[in-house]
Design a protein around this motif. Sequence first.
Motif, PDB file in Angstrom:
ATOM      1  N   VAL A 128      -0.357   2.239  -8.390  1.00  0.00           N
ATOM      2  CA  VAL A 128      -1.303   2.890  -7.477  1.00  0.00           C
ATOM      3  C   VAL A 128      -1.278   2.182  -6.131  1.00  0.00           C
ATOM      4  CG1 VAL A 128      -2.839   3.708  -9.314  1.00  0.00           C
ATOM      5  CG2 VAL A 128      -3.289   1.489  -8.227  1.00  0.00           C
ATOM      6  N   ASP A 129      -1.629   2.919  -5.083  1.00  0.00           N
ATOM      7  CA  ASP A 129      -1.688   2.365  -3.730  1.00  0.00           C
ATOM      8  C   ASP A 129      -3.000   2.813  -3.098  1.00  0.00           C
ATOM      9  OD1 ASP A 129      -1.286   1.384  -1.194  1.00  0.00           O
ATOM     10  OD2 ASP A 129       0.477   2.617  -0.742  1.00  0.00           O
ATOM     11  N   ALA A 130      -3.823   1.820  -2.698  1.00  0.00           N
ATOM     12  CA  ALA A 130      -5.151   2.136  -2.152  1.00  0.00           C
ATOM     13  C   ALA A 130      -5.173   2.141  -0.626  1.00  0.00           C
ATOM     14  CB  ALA A 130      -6.159   1.125  -2.667  1.00  0.00           C
ATOM     15  N   ASN A 131      -4.096   1.686   0.019  1.00  0.00           N
ATOM     16  CA  ASN A 131      -4.081   1.597   1.484  1.00  0.00           C
ATOM     17  C   ASN A 131      -5.376   0.983   2.026  1.00  0.00           C
ATOM     18  OD1 ASN A 131      -2.134   4.386   1.159  1.00  0.00           O
ATOM     19  ND2 ASN A 131      -1.416   2.760   2.499  1.00  0.00           N
ATOM     20  N   ALA A 132      -5.789  -0.127   1.400  1.00  0.00           N
ATOM     21  CA  ALA A 132      -6.890  -0.938   1.927  1.00  0.00           C
ATOM     22  C   ALA A 132      -8.271  -0.288   1.834  1.00  0.00           C
ATOM     23  CB  ALA A 132      -6.595  -1.354   3.376  1.00  0.00           C
ATOM     24  N   VAL A 138      -0.904  -2.822  -8.494  1.00  0.00           N
ATOM     25  CA  VAL A 138      -1.921  -2.196  -7.635  1.00  0.00           C
ATOM     26  C   VAL A 138      -1.592  -2.646  -6.219  1.00  0.00           C
ATOM     27  CG1 VAL A 138      -4.353  -2.148  -6.990  1.00  0.00           C
ATOM     28  CG2 VAL A 138      -3.709  -2.140  -9.409  1.00  0.00           C
ATOM     29  N   GLU A 139      -1.309  -1.681  -5.359  1.00  0.00           N
ATOM     30  CA  GLU A 139      -0.845  -1.996  -4.007  1.00  0.00           C
ATOM     31  C   GLU A 139      -1.980  -1.962  -2.991  1.00  0.00           C
ATOM     32  OE1 GLU A 139       2.465   0.460  -2.955  1.00  0.00           O
ATOM     33  OE2 GLU A 139       2.385  -0.080  -0.840  1.00  0.00           O
ATOM     34  N   GLN A 140      -2.051  -3.007  -2.195  1.00  0.00           N
ATOM     35  CA  GLN A 140      -2.967  -3.150  -1.056  1.00  0.00           C
ATOM     36  C   GLN A 140      -4.362  -2.579  -1.335  1.00  0.00           C
ATOM     37  OE1 GLN A 140      -1.630  -4.790   1.797  1.00  0.00           O
ATOM     38  NE2 GLN A 140      -3.746  -5.018   2.455  1.00  0.00           N
ATOM     39  N   LEU A 150       1.263  -6.551  -2.049  1.00  0.00           N
ATOM     40  CA  LEU A 150       0.783  -6.373  -0.674  1.00  0.00           C
ATOM     41  C   LEU A 150       1.796  -5.609   0.157  1.00  0.00           C
ATOM     42  CD1 LEU A 150      -0.980  -9.776   0.074  1.00  0.00           C
ATOM     43  CD2 LEU A 150      -2.002  -7.565  -0.480  1.00  0.00           C
ATOM     44  N   ASP A 151       1.261  -4.732   0.998  1.00  0.00           N
ATOM     45  CA  ASP A 151       2.062  -3.932   1.924  1.00  0.00           C
ATOM     46  C   ASP A 151       1.559  -4.233   3.344  1.00  0.00           C
ATOM     47  OD1 ASP A 151       3.141  -1.904   3.510  1.00  0.00           O
ATOM     48  OD2 ASP A 151       2.484  -0.243   2.270  1.00  0.00           O
ATOM     49  N   GLU A 152       0.455  -3.594   3.754  1.00  0.00           N
ATOM     50  CA  GLU A 152      -0.049  -3.738   5.119  1.00  0.00           C
ATOM     51  C   GLU A 152      -0.273  -5.194   5.526  1.00  0.00           C
ATOM     52  OE1 GLU A 152      -0.961  -1.350   2.956  1.00  0.00           O
ATOM     53  OE2 GLU A 152      -1.991   0.328   3.932  1.00  0.00           O
ATOM     54  N   ILE A 169       8.288  -4.349   0.973  1.00  0.00           N
ATOM     55  CA  ILE A 169       8.884  -4.643   2.287  1.00  0.00           C
ATOM     56  C   ILE A 169       9.203  -3.331   3.004  1.00  0.00           C
ATOM     57  CG2 ILE A 169      10.742  -5.785   3.531  1.00  0.00           C
ATOM     58  CD1 ILE A 169      11.075  -7.724   1.271  1.00  0.00           C
ATOM     59  N   LYS A 170       8.623  -3.202   4.200  1.00  0.00           N
ATOM     60  CA  LYS A 170       8.926  -2.051   5.051  1.00  0.00           C
ATOM     61  C   LYS A 170       9.532  -2.601   6.338  1.00  0.00           C
ATOM     62  CE  LYS A 170       5.407   1.151   3.403  1.00  0.00           C
ATOM     63  NZ  LYS A 170       3.984   1.525   3.528  1.00  0.00           N
ATOM     64  N   GLN A 171      10.845  -2.460   6.437  1.00  0.00           N
ATOM     65  CA  GLN A 171      11.533  -3.066   7.586  1.00  0.00           C
ATOM     66  C   GLN A 171      11.003  -2.555   8.925  1.00  0.00           C
ATOM     67  OE1 GLN A 171      13.596  -1.098   9.518  1.00  0.00           O
ATOM     68  NE2 GLN A 171      13.612   0.701   8.185  1.00  0.00           N
TER      69      GLN A 171
HETATM   70 MG    MG Z   1       1.548   1.134   0.712  1.00  0.00          MG
END
Ligand code: MG
Length: 369
Positions: free
Chosen positions: A188-192, A213-215, A238-240, A262-264
């Motif tokens: 899942v990704d919560a985008n903060a 569980v993402e961000q 972690l993403d953001e 990782i988002k280049q």
């Molecule tokens: Mg994300």
Amino acid sequence: MTAVRRLELRLVGLPLVRPFRTSMGVATRKECVLVRVETDEAEGWGECVSDVEPDFSAEWNASVWGMITTFLGPALLGANEVTAASLERAFAPWRGNRMAKATLVNALLDAELRSRGESLASALGADKDAVICGVSVGIAETTDALREQVDGYLADGYRRIKLKIEPGLDVERVAAVRTDHPDVLLSVDANAAYRLDDVDVFRALDDLDLLMVEQPLHHEDLVEHAKLQAQVRTDLCLDESIRSAADAAAALALGACRIVNIKQGRVGGVPEARAIHDVCAAASVPVWCGGMLETGIGRATNLALAAMPGFTLPNDTSASARYFSEDLTEPFVLDPDGTMRVPAGPGIGVVPDPGRLDSTTIRREVLEL
Ligand code: MG
């Protein structure tokens, strides 16, 4: 070492095949800045991951356009002997603006590699020629609509399902998908969208055997993520919060996550993404490549990155058809085994189709010496 003679910016717009809703809002259209650089020897392409609004990031398409035409572009054109590595140093006086910087760094790197006939994947030390693909599923209108979308993506062959969540549309929905598919890799990704006080939501998600569980918490936080990770079994990703290799090192030292997305295009380009990969690899922390609804240009760059040895989890490198009825490049296709081939040609291995590029261009500007 080379000099850049000409820099062309385009703002392009493409409709999305299906609206994409996250905890930040709904997108029905993709608009992004593309850059083409011309050196003495070759051309190179870069795609910016900023959006029409500064919601995911402080940067947005108009800020990127202004940053490149006012500061970064003139600095690049004014440099006599420049490489992607030296460009990062040339851009250092200007803080932040990593998406704008990434666009030019990646375009120059693409031109460098094309001039010597080497693929980006090879230059990055790739250890695979195809990468495992997952898909990111937006917040649906209803639980049944979500289940139907997930069924469709699994039938396509995707090997990991990531569900976007927000408060109130989380545990019950994820549980429904888990019940339908007991063995699928699910995250899942919560985008903060949550706060540390919401720990009970994450304890409930612990029972659903999630990959990660993402961000979950604030987009710049590390410390509270470390507190949350200490209270839940599921790995946090972690993403953001990871804007640089220094952030990644800090996150790992604090125990803020056990996986990194990782988002280049968000961290300043491929060289910084590689540095994050190396920080994580040294700590035996798995990484994967996130997506920003890229066109074929950004997708090709992501595929090369995701072919590096530390990228051991399925990536958000979905097929062109998941986003667009017609991509800017030759479409990227998911193979039946849920993988996607990494372009093997020089540089990122693809260029936009000229007619398609022109028909999607909203705005164009050329900078030259
Ligand atoms: Mg994300």
